[in-house]
Design a protein around this motif. Sequence first.
Motif, PDB file in Angstrom:
ATOM      1  N   PHE A 198      37.720  26.494  85.421  1.00 48.85           N
ATOM      2  CA  PHE A 198      37.944  27.105  84.118  1.00 48.85           C
ATOM      3  C   PHE A 198      36.709  27.892  83.693  1.00 48.85           C
ATOM      4  CE2 PHE A 198      41.508  24.167  82.302  1.00 48.85           C
ATOM      5  CZ  PHE A 198      42.367  24.654  83.274  1.00 48.85           C
ATOM      6  N   GLU A 199      36.888  28.745  82.707  1.00 46.69           N
ATOM      7  CA  GLU A 199      35.843  29.698  82.321  1.00 46.69           C
ATOM      8  C   GLU A 199      34.726  29.069  81.501  1.00 46.69           C
ATOM      9  OE1 GLU A 199      35.437  33.809  79.648  1.00 46.69           O
ATOM     10  OE2 GLU A 199      37.413  32.918  80.054  1.00 46.69           O
ATOM     11  N   HIS A 200      35.039  28.117  80.632  1.00 49.62           N
ATOM     12  CA  HIS A 200      34.070  27.675  79.627  1.00 49.62           C
ATOM     13  C   HIS A 200      33.355  26.383  80.027  1.00 49.62           C
ATOM     14  CE1 HIS A 200      35.163  30.900  76.957  1.00 49.62           C
ATOM     15  NE2 HIS A 200      36.439  30.592  77.096  1.00 49.62           N
ATOM     16  N   ASP A 201      32.350  26.008  79.220  1.00 50.73           N
ATOM     17  CA  ASP A 201      31.390  24.966  79.567  1.00 50.73           C
ATOM     18  C   ASP A 201      31.677  23.632  78.889  1.00 50.73           C
ATOM     19  OD1 ASP A 201      30.201  27.237  80.565  1.00 50.73           O
ATOM     20  OD2 ASP A 201      28.315  27.002  79.481  1.00 50.73           O
ATOM     21  N   PHE A 202      31.180  22.573  79.561  1.00 52.78           N
ATOM     22  CA  PHE A 202      30.907  21.334  78.843  1.00 52.78           C
ATOM     23  C   PHE A 202      29.391  21.178  78.792  1.00 52.78           C
ATOM     24  CE2 PHE A 202      30.725  19.844  83.176  1.00 52.78           C
ATOM     25  CZ  PHE A 202      29.927  18.713  83.190  1.00 52.78           C
ATOM     26  N   VAL A 203      28.901  20.311  77.905  1.00 51.95           N
ATOM     27  CA  VAL A 203      27.477  20.257  77.596  1.00 51.95           C
ATOM     28  C   VAL A 203      26.908  18.885  77.916  1.00 51.95           C
ATOM     29  CG1 VAL A 203      25.725  20.545  75.782  1.00 51.95           C
ATOM     30  CG2 VAL A 203      27.832  21.922  75.735  1.00 51.95           C
ATOM     31  N   ASP A 204      25.757  18.875  78.586  1.00 52.49           N
ATOM     32  CA  ASP A 204      24.967  17.666  78.805  1.00 52.49           C
ATOM     33  C   ASP A 204      23.770  17.755  77.866  1.00 52.49           C
ATOM     34  OD1 ASP A 204      23.009  15.839  79.734  1.00 52.49           O
ATOM     35  OD2 ASP A 204      23.828  15.870  81.749  1.00 52.49           O
ATOM     36  N   HIS A 205      23.776  16.917  76.810  1.00 49.08           N
ATOM     37  CA  HIS A 205      22.724  16.990  75.793  1.00 49.08           C
ATOM     38  C   HIS A 205      22.336  15.579  75.381  1.00 49.08           C
ATOM     39  CE1 HIS A 205      21.367  18.487  71.527  1.00 49.08           C
ATOM     40  NE2 HIS A 205      20.368  17.999  72.255  1.00 49.08           N
ATOM     41  N   ASN A 206      21.305  15.043  76.040  1.00 45.12           N
ATOM     42  CA  ASN A 206      20.833  13.704  75.735  1.00 45.12           C
ATOM     43  C   ASN A 206      19.875  13.748  74.548  1.00 45.12           C
ATOM     44  OD1 ASN A 206      19.059  11.168  76.072  1.00 45.12           O
ATOM     45  ND2 ASN A 206      20.710  10.833  77.549  1.00 45.12           N
ATOM     46  N   LEU A 207      20.043  12.824  73.614  1.00 55.44           N
ATOM     47  CA  LEU A 207      19.287  12.831  72.364  1.00 55.44           C
ATOM     48  C   LEU A 207      18.071  11.911  72.388  1.00 55.44           C
ATOM     49  CD1 LEU A 207      22.332  12.764  69.910  1.00 55.44           C
ATOM     50  CD2 LEU A 207      20.990  14.751  70.615  1.00 55.44           C
TER      51      LEU A 207
END
Length: 308
Positions: free
Chosen positions: A164-173
Amino acid sequence: MNSEVSVVILTYNESKHIKRCLERAFTVASSVYVVDSFSTDDTVEIARAMGGEVYQHRWPGNQAAQFNWALEHLPITTEWILRLDADEYLTDELQDEINAKLPLQPDEITGVSFKRRHIFMDKWVKRGTYPVTLLRLFRRGKAVCEQRWMDEHIHLLEGKSVTFEHDFVDHNLHNLAWWTTKHNGYATREAIELLDLEYQLIGRERDNGGLNEQASIKRSRKKQYSKQPLFWRSFAYFLYRYILKGGFLEGKEGFMWHFFQGWWYRTLVDSRVYEVKKACGNDPALIRDYIQRNYQIELSPKKSLVEV
């Protein structure tokens, strides 16, 4: 919400992330399953309050074994399964794309890959590694997770995948101290992977079939990387990412990301490999025994991953 999708999330002490992850997951899924390894914070309470179905299972030592346990034991009835980590989430654009495109996929498409957007110290690091494309969405019964200590991928048992074209995000806080401690632990598992490539400690099949194209290329490059001289290879990898791939254009956050994840971590892995080889030479039996005695990890030839 897509009634054909269930989401599976593995957790341990993820109270910083689980609400954000579930909020986005429920936009594409009718059910969200949280497989928790007996968290000591309020991860379970938050997940249940948000409508997640929580199951607890003792951590078996690696992501692959835990995720495959989930596939075998959760009461999933939907056509599609989406794997997410607790510190990941779907962008608005990807949510819309999943809901619009997934019902239109022909039967021969059994997996869907997405681009992963990495946020480090609150900055999207676009140059150097992006995009990494990972297969995370698949038809029920058509895929499993590879049995590896590190860098495990979803492996299609049959059919084809699309991206697919769009992203998922890896964002550790978490802060940087937490991040470096976590990667210190990862280094042992990564060292085992590289030693296994060299000495066949476990004797697994090395077939890359069923992986998406980028994962297959990455796996082939990892085999080439494992044959390069210790320590030199980690420095060369940093230069590739930071100079040739333009990581130096990403400011201070970009430097820290590529230095820590691309050089420091890889040097730590090589130090583990060097330590094992210095103690054991090139004897696979001695290496397996050393790893078990020093890291409490049992490597049994031609058996699944086991940790004691």
